[in-house]
Motif scaffolding. Structure first.
Motif, mmCIF file in Angstrom:
data_model
loop_
_atom_site.group_PDB
_atom_site.id
_atom_site.type_symbol
_atom_site.label_atom_id
_atom_site.label_comp_id
_atom_site.label_asym_id
_atom_site.label_seq_id
_atom_site.Cartn_x
_atom_site.Cartn_y
_atom_site.Cartn_z
ATOM 1 N N LYS A 1 51.899 -85.361 10.918
ATOM 2 C CA LYS A 1 51.858 -84.218 11.820
ATOM 3 C C LYS A 1 52.676 -83.068 11.214
ATOM 4 O O LYS A 1 53.645 -83.321 10.484
ATOM 5 N N PRO A 2 52.330 -81.811 11.484
ATOM 6 C CA PRO A 2 53.167 -80.707 11.012
ATOM 7 C C PRO A 2 54.580 -80.824 11.579
ATOM 8 O O PRO A 2 54.769 -81.245 12.724
ATOM 9 N N THR A 3 55.563 -80.462 10.774
ATOM 10 C CA THR A 3 56.961 -80.510 11.198
ATOM 11 C C THR A 3 57.558 -79.111 11.136
ATOM 12 O O THR A 3 57.390 -78.393 10.139
ATOM 13 N N VAL A 4 58.268 -78.748 12.197
ATOM 14 C CA VAL A 4 58.858 -77.411 12.316
ATOM 15 C C VAL A 4 60.337 -77.568 12.624
ATOM 16 O O VAL A 4 60.708 -78.224 13.601
ATOM 17 N N ALA A 5 61.200 -76.980 11.797
ATOM 18 C CA ALA A 5 62.644 -77.079 11.999
ATOM 19 C C ALA A 5 63.176 -75.812 12.654
ATOM 20 O O ALA A 5 62.831 -74.700 12.248
ATOM 21 N N ALA A 6 64.018 -75.996 13.672
ATOM 22 C CA ALA A 6 64.719 -74.886 14.329
ATOM 23 C C ALA A 6 66.195 -75.028 13.970
ATOM 24 O O ALA A 6 66.897 -75.851 14.545
ATOM 25 N N ASP B 1 51.762 -91.916 17.217
ATOM 26 C CA ASP B 1 51.323 -91.565 18.567
ATOM 27 C C ASP B 1 50.196 -90.535 18.503
ATOM 28 O O ASP B 1 50.415 -89.390 18.111
ATOM 29 N N PRO B 2 48.975 -90.890 18.903
ATOM 30 C CA PRO B 2 47.854 -89.938 18.820
ATOM 31 C C PRO B 2 48.008 -88.742 19.752
ATOM 32 O O PRO B 2 47.339 -87.718 19.555
ATOM 33 N N ALA B 3 48.867 -88.858 20.753
ATOM 34 C CA ALA B 3 49.074 -87.736 21.678
ATOM 35 C C ALA B 3 49.956 -86.655 21.075
ATOM 36 O O ALA B 3 49.971 -85.522 21.562
ATOM 37 N N VAL B 4 50.698 -86.989 20.022
ATOM 38 C CA VAL B 4 51.603 -86.031 19.389
ATOM 39 C C VAL B 4 50.858 -85.246 18.323
ATOM 40 O O VAL B 4 50.228 -85.814 17.434
ATOM 41 N N ARG B 5 50.932 -83.910 18.400
ATOM 42 C CA ARG B 5 50.231 -83.056 17.454
ATOM 43 C C ARG B 5 51.169 -82.372 16.466
ATOM 44 O O ARG B 5 50.820 -82.168 15.309
ATOM 45 N N VAL B 6 52.353 -81.982 16.941
ATOM 46 C CA VAL B 6 53.325 -81.268 16.100
ATOM 47 C C VAL B 6 54.720 -81.770 16.468
ATOM 48 O O VAL B 6 54.987 -82.051 17.637
ATOM 49 N N VAL B 7 55.607 -81.874 15.472
ATOM 50 C CA VAL B 7 56.972 -82.334 15.705
ATOM 51 C C VAL B 7 57.955 -81.215 15.379
ATOM 52 O O VAL B 7 57.913 -80.641 14.281
ATOM 53 N N ILE B 8 58.821 -80.909 16.340
ATOM 54 C CA ILE B 8 59.884 -79.928 16.152
ATOM 55 C C ILE B 8 61.197 -80.675 15.983
ATOM 56 O O ILE B 8 61.523 -81.555 16.779
ATOM 57 N N LEU B 9 61.943 -80.336 14.941
ATOM 58 C CA LEU B 9 63.260 -80.922 14.710
ATOM 59 C C LEU B 9 64.311 -79.869 15.036
ATOM 60 O O LEU B 9 64.323 -78.784 14.441
ATOM 61 N N ALA B 10 65.179 -80.177 16.011
ATOM 62 C CA ALA B 10 66.179 -79.223 16.478
ATOM 63 C C ALA B 10 67.533 -79.913 16.584
ATOM 64 O O ALA B 10 67.655 -81.110 16.316
ATOM 65 N N GLU C 1 67.775 -94.793 13.323
ATOM 66 C CA GLU C 1 67.168 -94.392 14.592
ATOM 67 C C GLU C 1 66.217 -93.216 14.406
ATOM 68 O O GLU C 1 65.098 -93.212 14.956
ATOM 69 N N LEU C 2 66.644 -92.221 13.635
ATOM 70 C CA LEU C 2 65.801 -91.049 13.414
ATOM 71 C C LEU C 2 64.542 -91.434 12.645
ATOM 72 O O LEU C 2 63.443 -90.947 12.955
ATOM 73 N N THR C 3 64.682 -92.319 11.682
ATOM 74 C CA THR C 3 63.516 -92.796 10.929
ATOM 75 C C THR C 3 62.525 -93.495 11.858
ATOM 76 O O THR C 3 61.314 -93.260 11.788
ATOM 77 N N ALA C 4 63.038 -94.338 12.745
ATOM 78 C CA ALA C 4 62.177 -95.077 13.673
ATOM 79 C C ALA C 4 61.474 -94.137 14.644
ATOM 80 O O ALA C 4 60.280 -94.316 14.949
ATOM 81 N N GLU C 5 62.198 -93.145 15.145
ATOM 82 C CA GLU C 5 61.594 -92.207 16.095
ATOM 83 C C GLU C 5 60.508 -91.374 15.423
ATOM 84 O O GLU C 5 59.459 -91.103 16.025
ATOM 85 N N LEU C 6 60.739 -90.953 14.194
ATOM 86 C CA LEU C 6 59.715 -90.206 13.472
ATOM 87 C C LEU C 6 58.471 -91.065 13.254
ATOM 88 O O LEU C 6 57.343 -90.580 13.394
ATOM 89 N N ALA C 7 58.680 -92.335 12.942
ATOM 90 C CA ALA C 7 57.550 -93.242 12.746
ATOM 91 C C ALA C 7 56.750 -93.410 14.040
ATOM 92 O O ALA C 7 55.513 -93.470 14.020
ATOM 93 N N LYS C 8 57.440 -93.482 15.176
ATOM 94 C CA LYS C 8 56.760 -93.606 16.464
ATOM 95 C C LYS C 8 55.929 -92.359 16.762
ATOM 96 O O LYS C 8 54.779 -92.452 17.221
ATOM 97 N N LEU C 9 56.496 -91.196 16.508
ATOM 98 C CA LEU C 9 55.767 -89.952 16.744
ATOM 99 C C LEU C 9 54.569 -89.842 15.810
ATOM 100 O O LEU C 9 53.509 -89.349 16.194
ATOM 101 N N ASP C 10 54.745 -90.321 14.584
ATOM 102 C CA ASP C 10 53.668 -90.283 13.608
ATOM 103 C C ASP C 10 52.492 -91.132 14.069
ATOM 104 O O ASP C 10 51.327 -90.775 13.846
ATOM 105 N N GLY D 1 51.210 -81.866 23.484
ATOM 106 C CA GLY D 1 51.307 -82.589 22.232
ATOM 107 C C GLY D 1 52.453 -82.167 21.337
ATOM 108 O O GLY D 1 52.583 -82.689 20.219
ATOM 109 N N LEU D 2 53.285 -81.237 21.806
ATOM 110 C CA LEU D 2 54.466 -80.844 21.041
ATOM 111 C C LEU D 2 55.587 -81.843 21.308
ATOM 112 O O LEU D 2 55.993 -82.043 22.449
ATOM 113 N N ALA D 3 56.090 -82.451 20.250
ATOM 114 C CA ALA D 3 57.206 -83.385 20.370
ATOM 115 C C ALA D 3 58.447 -82.746 19.766
ATOM 116 O O ALA D 3 58.384 -82.159 18.682
#
Length: 262
Positions: A100-105, A46-55, A35-44, A13-15
């Motif tokens: 979903k929680p967001t984590v930046a690297a 998606d019930p399979a996605v639990r946490v989003v990492i931005l790298a 594009e980034l806005t749309a992808e974030l909305a898709k992940l938001d 579930g880590l995206a």
């Protein structure tokens, strides 16, 4: 998806969304913003996605606005600039309010709008090489769209300094200001971010969203009977929610709750 952005969703579930324009220091233009806005909305959604990492790939996390995009904006009228700015505002709001929680690297420098992306994430891990700057006033501009998120993270006093000075500041300073939560060697930043993201999988998804919203609700409000009652309502609702009931029952039965995968 364009060559400027990649997405990977792991089985747990880590995206991970990765900016992949290293030759342009991961600067963004109007196309990447949409594009980034749309992808974030898709992940938001998606019930399979639990946490989003931005790298980001390469030496820089994000240099902010792309030079070619800036040249185009310089020729726009006020109405066109307003529409353009609203797209960036939508990106920042989408990232900031993600369910979903967001984590930046942050492995390298982040300037201008790149600082905005960092400020919108829940947890931020950075390398010593990750310099930061809000350089808009050097161009006769202001960091308007990202200002609510940056000011919220570093406070009014520090925002006055860094918005006006346009000076670069180090990862250590960003840590002291509250923009960054932890520093790690450059080759370990993504590993550390992934490790923390994995730990978040042990927490209730709905409760983490409720906790994010709670922070927004109680921030900068005086402690009074109205606020105390709001907080009491929030915990009462969470206790009787399906996730709250499952979490408490699992704790009493000394077993993992049902959102923890084995």
């Amino acid at each position: 998806m364009s060559n400027a952005l990649t997405r990977h969703i792991a089985a747990n579930g880590l995206a991970t969304l990765t900016l992949t324009r290293p030759e342009r220091h991961n600067a963004f233009d109007d196309g990447l913003i949409v594009e980034l806005t749309a992808e974030l909305a898709k992940l938001d959604a998606d019930p399979a996605v639990r946490v989003v990492i931005l790298a980001a790939a390469g030496k820089s996390f994000s240099a902010g606005a792309d030079l070619a995009w800036m040249k185009r904006m310089a020729s726009y009228g006020e109405s066109e600039n307003l529409e353009d700015a609203r797209k960036l505002a939508k990106l920042m709001h989408t990232l900031d309010t993600l369910s979903k929680p967001t984590v930046a690297a942050v492995q390298g420098p982040a300037y201008g709008g790149g600082v905005g992306l960092v400020a919108c994430c829940d947890m931020v891990f950075a390398a010593p090489e990750a310099m930061f700057a809000l350089t808009e006033v050097k161009l006769g501009l202001i960091p308007a769209v990202i200002s609510p998120y940056v000011v919220r993270k570093i406070g009014n006093s520090q925002a006055r300094r860094y918005f006006l000075s346009a000076e670069r500041f180090s990862a250590d300073t960003a840590l002291r200001l509250g923009l960054v939560h932890e520093i790690a060697p450059q080759d370990e930043v993504t590993v550390l971010a992934t490790s923390w993201a994995t730990q978040l999988l042990n927490n209730g998804p709905a409760s983490m969203l409720a906790a994010k919203r709670l922070v927004a609700e109680v921030s900068n409000r005086p402690i009074c009977s109205e606020l105390n009652d709001l907080c009491a309502q929030r915990i009462a609702s969470q206790r009787v929610s399906p996730e709250g009931q499952e979490g408490l029952t699992a704790f009493l039965e000394k077993r993992p709750p049902n959102w923890v995968k084995h």
